[in-house]
Design a protein around this motif. Structure first.
Motif, PDB file in Angstrom:
ATOM      1  N   ILE A 145     -58.352 -44.504 -10.210  1.00 18.32           N
ATOM      2  CA  ILE A 145     -57.147 -43.675 -10.266  1.00 18.32           C
ATOM      3  C   ILE A 145     -56.011 -44.452  -9.591  1.00 18.32           C
ATOM      4  O   ILE A 145     -56.211 -45.236  -8.669  1.00 18.32           O
ATOM      5  N   ALA A 146     -54.798 -44.198 -10.084  1.00 16.61           N
ATOM      6  CA  ALA A 146     -53.654 -44.969  -9.608  1.00 16.61           C
ATOM      7  C   ALA A 146     -53.047 -44.395  -8.335  1.00 16.61           C
ATOM      8  O   ALA A 146     -52.337 -45.107  -7.621  1.00 16.61           O
ATOM      9  N   GLY A 147     -53.278 -43.130  -8.044  1.00 14.01           N
ATOM     10  CA  GLY A 147     -52.693 -42.553  -6.841  1.00 14.01           C
ATOM     11  C   GLY A 147     -53.075 -41.093  -6.696  1.00 14.01           C
ATOM     12  O   GLY A 147     -53.744 -40.504  -7.556  1.00 14.01           O
ATOM     13  N   PHE A 148     -52.632 -40.483  -5.600  1.00 16.55           N
ATOM     14  CA  PHE A 148     -52.938 -39.079  -5.315  1.00 16.55           C
ATOM     15  C   PHE A 148     -51.727 -38.459  -4.615  1.00 16.55           C
ATOM     16  O   PHE A 148     -51.091 -39.082  -3.770  1.00 16.55           O
ATOM     17  N   ILE A 149     -51.439 -37.204  -4.985  1.00 18.44           N
ATOM     18  CA  ILE A 149     -50.398 -36.439  -4.305  1.00 18.44           C
ATOM     19  C   ILE A 149     -50.929 -35.035  -4.092  1.00 18.44           C
ATOM     20  O   ILE A 149     -51.465 -34.416  -5.005  1.00 18.44           O
ATOM     21  N   GLN A 150     -50.831 -34.562  -2.829  1.00 18.03           N
ATOM     22  CA  GLN A 150     -51.424 -33.274  -2.486  1.00 18.03           C
ATOM     23  C   GLN A 150     -50.387 -32.165  -2.578  1.00 18.03           C
ATOM     24  O   GLN A 150     -49.241 -32.307  -2.151  1.00 18.03           O
ATOM     25  N   LYS A 151     -50.803 -31.036  -3.142  1.00 13.25           N
ATOM     26  CA  LYS A 151     -49.951 -29.854  -3.197  1.00 13.25           C
ATOM     27  C   LYS A 151     -50.004 -29.143  -1.853  1.00 13.25           C
ATOM     28  O   LYS A 151     -51.074 -29.110  -1.235  1.00 13.25           O
ATOM     29  N   PRO A 152     -48.890 -28.547  -1.403  1.00  8.34           N
ATOM     30  CA  PRO A 152     -47.581 -28.566  -2.039  1.00  8.34           C
ATOM     31  C   PRO A 152     -46.844 -29.870  -1.729  1.00  8.34           C
ATOM     32  O   PRO A 152     -46.991 -30.412  -0.638  1.00  8.34           O
ATOM     33  N   TYR A 153     -46.059 -30.369  -2.664  1.00  5.53           N
ATOM     34  CA  TYR A 153     -45.345 -31.614  -2.437  1.00  5.53           C
ATOM     35  C   TYR A 153     -43.852 -31.422  -2.688  1.00  5.53           C
ATOM     36  O   TYR A 153     -43.434 -30.540  -3.438  1.00  5.53           O
ATOM     37  N   LYS A 154     -43.056 -32.275  -2.028  1.00  2.00           N
ATOM     38  CA  LYS A 154     -41.609 -32.261  -2.198  1.00  2.00           C
ATOM     39  C   LYS A 154     -41.196 -33.445  -3.058  1.00  2.00           C
ATOM     40  O   LYS A 154     -42.020 -34.298  -3.427  1.00  2.00           O
ATOM     41  N   LEU A 155     -39.925 -33.525  -3.358  1.00  2.00           N
ATOM     42  CA  LEU A 155     -39.415 -34.598  -4.191  1.00  2.00           C
ATOM     43  C   LEU A 155     -39.646 -35.946  -3.533  1.00  2.00           C
ATOM     44  O   LEU A 155     -39.981 -36.933  -4.192  1.00  2.00           O
ATOM     45  N   SER A 156     -39.519 -35.983  -2.202  1.00  2.00           N
ATOM     46  CA  SER A 156     -39.697 -37.257  -1.505  1.00  2.00           C
ATOM     47  C   SER A 156     -41.125 -37.756  -1.652  1.00  2.00           C
ATOM     48  O   SER A 156     -41.371 -38.959  -1.837  1.00  2.00           O
ATOM     49  N   ALA A 157     -42.105 -36.866  -1.570  1.00  2.00           N
ATOM     50  CA  ALA A 157     -43.504 -37.276  -1.725  1.00  2.00           C
ATOM     51  C   ALA A 157     -43.769 -37.761  -3.138  1.00  2.00           C
ATOM     52  O   ALA A 157     -44.487 -38.743  -3.360  1.00  2.00           O
ATOM     53  N   LEU A 158     -43.195 -37.090  -4.124  1.00  5.03           N
ATOM     54  CA  LEU A 158     -43.373 -37.505  -5.521  1.00  5.03           C
ATOM     55  C   LEU A 158     -42.727 -38.873  -5.749  1.00  5.03           C
ATOM     56  O   LEU A 158     -43.266 -39.734  -6.451  1.00  5.03           O
ATOM     57  N   ARG A 159     -41.544 -39.101  -5.100  1.00  4.92           N
ATOM     58  CA  ARG A 159     -40.875 -40.393  -5.233  1.00  4.92           C
ATOM     59  C   ARG A 159     -41.735 -41.512  -4.651  1.00  4.92           C
ATOM     60  O   ARG A 159     -41.891 -42.582  -5.256  1.00  4.92           O
ATOM     61  N   GLU A 160     -42.347 -41.251  -3.462  1.00  2.01           N
ATOM     62  CA  GLU A 160     -43.168 -42.292  -2.844  1.00  2.01           C
ATOM     63  C   GLU A 160     -44.378 -42.628  -3.699  1.00  2.01           C
ATOM     64  O   GLU A 160     -44.777 -43.789  -3.822  1.00  2.01           O
ATOM     65  N   ALA A 161     -45.001 -41.606  -4.309  1.00  3.53           N
ATOM     66  CA  ALA A 161     -46.186 -41.857  -5.140  1.00  3.53           C
ATOM     67  C   ALA A 161     -45.835 -42.724  -6.337  1.00  3.53           C
ATOM     68  O   ALA A 161     -46.536 -43.698  -6.667  1.00  3.53           O
ATOM     69  N   PHE A 162     -44.735 -42.409  -7.034  1.00  7.78           N
ATOM     70  CA  PHE A 162     -44.364 -43.177  -8.225  1.00  7.78           C
ATOM     71  C   PHE A 162     -43.714 -44.509  -7.860  1.00  7.78           C
ATOM     72  O   PHE A 162     -43.852 -45.493  -8.578  1.00  7.78           O
ATOM     73  N   LYS A 163     -43.024 -44.540  -6.711  1.00  7.48           N
ATOM     74  CA  LYS A 163     -42.413 -45.791  -6.280  1.00  7.48           C
ATOM     75  C   LYS A 163     -43.489 -46.827  -5.968  1.00  7.48           C
ATOM     76  O   LYS A 163     -43.411 -47.983  -6.372  1.00  7.48           O
ATOM     77  N   GLY A 164     -44.544 -46.385  -5.254  1.00  4.64           N
ATOM     78  CA  GLY A 164     -45.645 -47.301  -4.957  1.00  4.64           C
ATOM     79  C   GLY A 164     -46.354 -47.749  -6.219  1.00  4.64           C
ATOM     80  O   GLY A 164     -46.814 -48.882  -6.322  1.00  4.64           O
TER      81      GLY A 164
END
Length: 832
Positions: A809-828
């Motif tokens: 898997i390419a990454g993980f983001i835990q709910k609840p998430y904010k825009l900043s967390a989503l940006r870090e996941a896709f930026k990485g």
């Protein structure tokens, strides 16, 4: 003499026989009158009780119908409020109506009738004929509508046959008036249709069961006649009734038992009882009149019995001599059997005096035989134990059965358990046989202790699974709240008055997310970011925070052992453990002066040390680092100690009751153990152990991510079964510069991925119906092995990564998430 008696029987005077017959008949009639009166009064009382019970059930049914009708018709008020709020417009009526139909189970359909003409119906299927119907122009059915318009109140029409078919129904119509500057204007009607079949099935009629016939009727306002519009069972003859108040009228619920108020079988039984009692009176009268003759017969019979008894007595004297000889032989045999047994065999009398002690092969006597013979139980044992032994002897003698007792004695400095059997003998004596059951008793106690510990562990594990599931669903809801608040803050100007409200929403959502993390921690599934660290250093760094978090009456004392082996733990979670334990101790001290002691150390744990009282999954023996928090507070009893780690249990007037439950979850998640020592008024001690490492902890440094705005590009496939999350995440991804394609479940996501060749990243929810995230991931990898997938879940990264370990898997983001967390996941991901 017998010939004379027979002669008297044959030649009795006719007058005596006639008197006997008349007396018997009179006694029969008297018994019939008295018993008939009593049983008639009893039957009347029983029927009255049945009517009372039926009346209570009728009132309960009427209450259920009234409540169900009120709930169903309240939907018209809700729709009217929405119409007034929208100034005569309600754009999403179908969706709102469907939700109301689920909320009000007695309602079959909801309608809007602007200016009295039905324009919208939900559900439409089966109700098409109602569209366009003018409620005010229908001369046959417009009376209630005109009444509602005149009185400006809700009216109830029917029951009547529906124009669209489907049986009988009642209809509630509420006129809607919209306020304007010049007064009010009539907008139309909100209408709730209640099909009787559906309405009655949801109105608590099942309490009547199959034992009652019942009907529901109303008085026709035009004809004044009673109309039955709902009935079950046969026609009613003498029912119990209860009125139900409805808008512009009343309904009547009537109930009667299926078998009627008088049970045929019971009445027949009562008649038989009257006949029996009357016959009994006649028999008694006959018996009393026959006593002189019977007395003469008894004298003759007793004379014959005395003659026979004299003969039997002579035979019994001879038999007794033989029995005495047999008894002597039996006693000798009895002594021989005693000598061959290994159990303790005793003979005692009714006063508990030792008469005999069999010479068996055992040496488990409380005292030597010479010290016991001739003495009573109260001279040998303490009073309470001697009383219980003497009670067993008396019970065996009174009942004639063997009595079993279990007791404990101290012999040779050891506690020995015995099972005794007390059997009665002749001449008020008993045989007391004793067997040593110490090994069996110890085995049973050990088994019960293990079973109790296992049940407690299973209980905590079940609650943990429940807490983890709730936290997962809770995080889905928080994702929508946190994400939308984050987007709104980003798009509003800092001067907007709504900014403070959005900040409050973010704060409340953050507290809710903290509650979800505590629930995940209790379930043992909290997100652990582990590192090797020194427990002493962690406690010392928390010193200031702990001192300001506790009562001013409590003093902190540190007893830290240096050096300590490193422990591999999540520092944040362990800080939560320390904080919760210290605050718990502070609250136990309350307004009194007290001391809270924090101690650390390292111990070598053995299996014997872990027996009893430890709350954890099974932990292996070895070296452990411990943290001990002790206070001089109010302490706890055993019942409270058994509950403090349960979710939502609290001894405080306020609070969530999750603090100690989270402590247990964190300790279990780190393969550790916890034990509580406490007595009321003596304070409490909590001892937490973590597995010790082999070397000191490494210091970790954290750098803040750069704050340069970042934008992505390409198409993202978003797969999530929650519509609110799909909408929110799509908006966030577009804010980050991505094009978004959304799918409502795994099957739809796979089909979209197959049909497009421009998808660069997939944002995949883990828990979905039909095809979950794990199955969907396998399907996507089978289509394109190089697909980049980011997993999103309410569960933690630790648990999710474990499921997908080695699967790419390419990454993980835990709910609840904010825009900043989503940006870090896709930026990485885009840097790779």
């Amino acid at each position: 003499m017998q010939e004379n008696i027979q002669h008297q029987k044959v030649h009795k005077s006719p007058a005596c026989s006639a008197r006997l017959v008349l007396t018997v008949i009179a006694a029969f009639l008297f018994g019939a009158a008295v018993s008939g009166t009593i049983i008639w009064l009893y039957e009347e009382n029983r029927v009255q009780s049945r009517r009372q019970a039926a009346g209570d059930l009728t009132a309960q049914v009427a209450h259920g119908i009234r409540d169900n009708l009120n709930r169903a018709l309240s939907s018209t008020y809700a729709l009217a409020a929405l119409i007034r709020q929208g100034d005569g417009e309600i754009s999403n009526f179908p969706q709102i109506a469907r939700e109301m139909l689920e909320l009000y189970p007695g309602t079959s359909a909801l309608q809007l009738a602007p200016r009295g003409i039905i324009s919208q119906v939900v559900p439409l299927t089966g109700n098409e004929k109602a569209i366009g119907h003018n409620l005010l122009a229908d001369n046959r059915r417009n009376k209630e509508a005109l009444l509602a318009l005149r009185t400006k109140k809700l009216t109830l029409a029917g029951p009547f046959d529906l124009i669209q078919g489907g049986g009988k129904a009642v209809v509630g119509r509420l006129p809607v008036f919209i306020k304007e500057e010049g007064g009010e204007r009539f907008w139309g009607f909100t209408v709730a249709m209640l099909r009787l079949q559906d309405f009655m099935h949801s109105s608590n009629l099942e309490v009547l069961g199959q034992d009652y016939n019942y009907q529901i009727s109303r008085t026709n306002p035009e004809t004044g006649k009673k109309e039955v519009f709902w009935s079950v069972g046969s026609p009613l003859r003498d029912p119990v009734s209860q009125e139900v108040a409805v808008p512009n009228g009343a309904w009547t619920v009537s109930v009667e038992p299926v078998q009627g108020w008088h049970l045929g079988g019971f009445v027949a039984l009562e008649l038989l009882l009257i006949l029996f009692l009357s016959s009994l009176c006649a028999l008694l009268a006959w018996w009393f009149l026959r006593q002189p003759i019977l007395l003469q017969h008894m004298v003759e019979e007793k004379t014959r019995e005395l003659s026979e008894s004299n003969e039997l007595l002579q035979v019994e004297v001879a038999e007794r001599k033989h029995a005495e000889e047999a008894l002597k032989s039996s006693q000798e045999k009895f002594r021989s059997i005693f000598a061959s047994l290994t159990d303790v065999i005793l003979v005692l009398d009714a006063e508990g005096r030792y008469l005999e002690i069999a010479p068996t092969g055992t040496n488990t006597l409380y005292r030597p035989p010479a010290e016991l013979l001739g003495k009573r139980l109260h001279e040998i044992f303490p009073k309470a134990q001697a009383d219980s032994f003497l009670a067993a002897i008396h019970e065996a003698q009174e009942t004639g059965r063997t009595v079993t007792v279990e007791y404990q004695l101290s012999i040779g400095g050891k506690e020995v358990w015995f099972a005794g059997s007390v059997a009665p003998m002749a001449r008020e004596r008993v045989v007391w046989s004793v067997h040593d059951i110490t090994e069996r008793k110890n085995s049973e106690e050990e088994r019960l202790k293990l079973e109790k510990q296992m049940l407690h562990t299973q209980k905590l594990e079940s609650l943990g699974v429940l807490a983890g599931g709730i936290a997962h669903d809770f995080n889905n809801i928080l994702t929508a709240i946190v994400g939308n608040a984050d987007l709104a803050l980003m798009r509003l100007s800092p001067e907007s008055p709504a900014v403070e409200n959005l900040r409050s929403i973010e704060t409340a959502a953050s507290r809710a997310a903290d509650l979800a993390r505590q629930m995940l921690a209790y379930s043992g599934k909290g997100r652990f970011v582990t590192e090797e660290l020194d427990l002493n250093r962690l406690v010392e760094e928390m010193g200031h925070m702990l001192s300001v978090s506790i009562s001013k009456k409590a003093a902190l004392r540190y007893h830290l052992q240096h050096p300590l082996p490193a422990v591999t733990v999540d520092a944040t979670q362990v800080r939560q453990v320390v904080m919760n334990l210290v605050i718990n101790s502070s609250e136990a001290i309350g307004d009194r002066n007290g001391v809270i002691s924090l101690s650390t150390g390292c111990i070598e744990v053995t299996p014997e040390y872990l027996k009893g009282g430890w709350l954890s999954d099974p932990v292996p023996p070895g070296r452990y680092v411990f943290l001990e928090v002790a206070d001089t507070g109010c302490g706890m009893d055993r019942d409270t100690i058994g509950k403090i780690f349960e979710p939502f249990f609290t001894t405080k007037f306020t609070g969530r009751g999750l603090g100690m439950a989270a402590v247990l979850g964190i300790v279990r998640g780190h393969s550790g153990a916890i034990r509580v020592y406490s007595e009321p008024g003596e304070g409490s001690t909590f001892k937490v152990m973590f597995p010790a490492g082999d070397r000191p902890a490494a210091t970790s440094n954290h750098r803040d991510g750069d704050s340069v705005p970042w934008k992505g590009s390409g198409t993202v496939l978003l797969i999530d079964d929650e519509e609110t999350i799909r909408s929110l995440a799509s908006e966030m991804l577009r804010e980050l510069g991505f094009d978004v394609v959304a799918a409502a479940d795994g099957l739809q996501g796979v089909e979209l991925f197959k049909s497009r060749n421009d998808i660069s990243v997939v944002l995949l929810d883990l828990t979905m119906p039909q095809m979950d995230g794990e199955q969907c991931f396998r399907e996507l990898r089978s289509i394109d092995p190089g697909v980049r997938v980011i997993i999103s879940s309410g569960f933690t990264e630790h648990e999710v990564i474990h499921k997908f370990l080695g699967k790419g898997i390419a990454g993980f983001i835990q709910k609840p998430y904010k825009l900043s967390a989503l940006r870090e996941a896709f930026k990485g991901l885009c840097k790779e």
